[in-house]
Design an enzyme around this catalytic site. Structure first.
Site, mmCIF file in Angstrom:
data_model
loop_
_atom_site.group_PDB
_atom_site.id
_atom_site.type_symbol
_atom_site.label_atom_id
_atom_site.label_comp_id
_atom_site.label_asym_id
_atom_site.label_seq_id
_atom_site.Cartn_x
_atom_site.Cartn_y
_atom_site.Cartn_z
ATOM 1 N N CYS A 153 26.612 28.679 73.946
ATOM 2 C CA CYS A 153 27.999 28.226 74.118
ATOM 3 C C CYS A 153 28.987 29.007 73.271
ATOM 4 O O CYS A 153 30.176 29.063 73.598
ATOM 5 C CB CYS A 153 28.107 26.732 73.829
ATOM 6 N N GLU B 70 31.039 18.467 72.607
ATOM 7 C CA GLU B 70 30.755 19.849 72.207
ATOM 8 C C GLU B 70 30.645 20.671 73.480
ATOM 9 O O GLU B 70 29.649 20.582 74.199
ATOM 10 C CB GLU B 70 29.463 19.907 71.381
#
Length: 482
Positions: free
Chosen positions: A250, A216
Site C-alpha cells: 500500500c 488504513e
C-alpha cells in the site's frame, strides 16, 4: 449475494455474544496481567508457526522467505513494544493534569470494548499488529482475515485460538457475504485495511451504530527525485520498494516524478537494478512475487491498454493462469497539462502492482504543485540531498507519512505511527499509536467536599457578582446614562 448458512450465523452470533460478555460483564481484558499474557502468547504463536506462516505467504503471494520473515519480524517487534509499553512505560497508567486548583485531574485510558478487525491480503500476517494494539488497550477482538490470502487465512483460523483466550479473541473466515453480516453487527470500533471503495461501505455500516473506525487505505504514493539525488542508490531503493511483493504494497511508490535532466540516468539505473534483483527473466526468479488473484492480473493488464509501445521501457506479457505480471517501467513524458498520459488510467487509479510510470518536471515547484493537486497519499517519497528542497516538499505537501532518501522504511521505524489522511485513510497505529487508537481517553476530576463555596449557588447577589468579576477580570458595567 450468497446466502449464509444458519449454522454459520449461529456460530458467529455466539462468538460475538462471548466477546461481549467477556468485555462488558467479566471485564477480563481490563487486567494488565491478562493483556501481557495474551501478547506473549501471540509472540509465541508467531515463533512456533514461523515456517508454516512462511509457507502460507509463499503459497498465497509467492512471497520469498526474506520478505515473509520481514513481515513476521515486524509483528514480533510489535509484541515486544507493547509488552514494554504496558510493563515499563506506563501506557495504561493515568496521566495527571494540572487542574489549576480545582481538584485531582487525570486522563485514564479505557478499553473501548469489542473490536472488529478486517485485514488485507497483501500483508496478511500484519493483522497481528492490530490485534496486539487492541489487546494492549484491553479489548476483545473478532478478526476477519482476507479470503483472498487463502492459506494464511486458514492458518490463522486454525492455529491462533490455540494460543489466546478464546472467550476474548475470535477468528472468523469468510468472503463478501460473511463480511457484510459482520458489519451489520454493533461494534465498539472497526479497524479496516484495504481499498477506498470497500472503506466507504465499512464507514457506511459503522455510521448505522455511530461506531468509530480506523481506515488504513492506500492511493497513489508519489516519489519525487531531485536533480541532486544520488541516482544509482535512488534507483535501487525505488525498484526494491516498488517491486517488493510484486508491487502489492500500500505504501509502494506508485509513480516517479524525476527532474528532466536526470530521467535517462534514473531509468538506466532502474533497469540495471531490476536485472540484478530478479535476473533476465523475473518469471524464473524465486524472489519475484505473484499477483494475489487472476482477476487482479487482468486489472493490471487493462491499466496498460492505450499506452503506446514506445512508452513501455520494460514490460512483457502477463500469465493470467499463473498470476504472473512482469515488471513494467513506463516513460510517460513531461509533467504538463497538455500531456495526455496524465489522463491515462495508470495515472488516475492506484496501480497496486509492478508497473512504474516515470514523468519528468523542470522545476521542483512544478512537481510539488502536481502532488498537491491529487488526493492526499498514504506515503510520499523524496530523494534529495538539498535540505532546502527537502523543506520545500515537506512544508508544501500533505501525506500519511513521508520518507526522505528511501522508501517503505518509515513504517518499520519504532515510535513512528502509520496511517493515512483524507482519501488514504483515517487514524493511525503501530506501537503506542495502536494503544491510543483502541482506547477511550477518559477525563476524570476528583473534587473534595470539605469546601463548598456559596458563590456557586443561587441567588445571585451583588456581592457574589463582585467576587466573580474580580476572579474573572471582568470590568464592572458603567452605570446607564440619564
Amino acid at each position: 449475494e450468497e446466502v449464509l448458512s444458519a449454522e454459520w450465523v449461529r456460530s458467529v452470533d455466539e462468538a460475538i455474544r462471548q466477546l461481549r460478555y467477556a468485555a462488558y460483564v467479566k471485564r477480563v481484558p481490563h487486567s494488565i496481567e491478562w493483556r501481557c499474557a495474551q501478547i506473549a502468547q501471540i509472540e509465541r504463536f508467531l515463533s512456533d508457526n514461523k515456517q508454516a506462516l512462511l509457507d502460507a505467504l509463499s503459497a498465497d503471494l509467492h512471497k520469498n522467505s526474506r520478505e515473509g520473515s520481514m513481515e513476521l519480524a515486524g509483528s514480533m517487534i510489535e509484541c515486544k513494544v507493547a509488552l514494554k509499553g504496558l510493563t515499563k512505560e506506563g501506557w495504561a497508567d493515568p496521566v495527571p493534569v494540572d487542574s489549576k486548583g480545582r481538584g485531582e485531574a487525570r486522563i485514564q485510558a479505557q478499553p473501548l470494548g469489542v473490536m472488529l478487525i478486517i485485514t488485507p491480503w497483501n500483508v496478511p500476517t500484519m493483522c497481528v499488529k492490530a490485534i496486539v494494539g487492541a489487546i494492549a488497550a484491553g479489548n476483545c477482538v473478532l478478526l476477519k482475515p482476507s479470503e483472498l490470502s487463502v492459506q494464511t487465512s486458514r492458518l490463522l483460523a486454525a492455529k491462533l485460538n490455540d494460543y489466546v483466550d478464546r472467550s476474548c479473541v475470535a477468528v472468523i473466515e469468510g468472503a463478501v457475504s460473511e463480511t457484510t453480516y459482520l458489519l451489520q453487527q454493533k461494534w465498539d470500533h472497526i479497524f479496516y485495511t484495504g481499498n477506498s471503495s470497500v472503506a466507504r461501505i465499512v464507514m457506511g455500516a459503522a455510521a448505522e451504530h455511530l461506531t468509530p473506525v480506523t481506515l488504513e487505505l492506500g492511493g497513489k504514493s508519489p516519489c519525487i527525485i531531485d536533480i541532486e539525488a544520488d541516482l544509482e542508490a535512488t534507483a535501487r531503493r525505488v525498484v526494491g520498494g516498488k517491486f517488493m511483493n510484486c508491487g502489492q504494497v500500500c505504501i509502494a511508490p506508485d509513480y516517479v516524478l524525476v527532474h528532466q535532466d536526470a530521467e535517462s540516468a534514473f531509468i538506466d539505473h532502474a533497469k540495471k537494478a531490476l536485472a540484478e534483483f530478479y535476473g533476465a527473466d523475473p518469471y524464473n526468479s524465486p524472489d519475484y512475487g505473484r499477483i494475489i488473484h487472476q482477476r487482479h492480473v487482468l486489472r493490471l493488464r487493462n491499466l496498460l491498454q492505450g499506452i503506446g509501445k514506445d512508452l513501455i521501457i520494460m514490460g512483457g506479457e502477463p500469465n493470467v493462469q499463473e498470476r504472473y505480471m512482469p515488471p513494467h517501467i513506463l516513460r510517460l513524458g513531461a509533467l504538463s497539462p497538455s500531456n495526455s498520459s496524465l489522463r491515462l488510467p495508470v495515472m488516475s487509479e492506484e496501480i497496486f502492482g509492478p508497473i512504474l510510470p516515470v514523468l519528468t518536471y523542470t522545476d521542483l515547484h512544478q512537481a510539488v504543485a502536481y502532488v498537491g493537486s491529487q488526493p492526499k497519499p498514504l506515503a510520499l517519497y523524496l530523494f534529495s540531498t538539498n535540505t532546502q528542497h527537502q523543506e520545500l516538499v515537506l512544508n508544501r505537501t500533505t501525506s500519511g507519512g513521508m520518507c526522505i532518501n528511501d522508501v517503505l522504511v518509515h513504517t518499520t521505524t519504532p515510535g513512528l505511527p502509520f496511517g493515512g489522511v483524507g482519501e488514504s485513510g483515517m487514524g493511525a497505529y503501530f506501537g503506542k499509536a495502536s494503544f491510543d487508537a483502541f482506547s477511550h481517553h477518559r477525563s476524570v476530576l476528583t473534587i473534595p467536599t470539605r469546601v463548598d463555596p456559596d458563590i456557586r449557588y443561587p441567588p445571585v447577589t451583588a456581592t457574589k457578582q463582585k467576587i466573580i468579576r474580580m476572579a474573572t477580570g471582568t470590568p464592572q458595567k458603567p452605570a446607564p446614562a440619564n
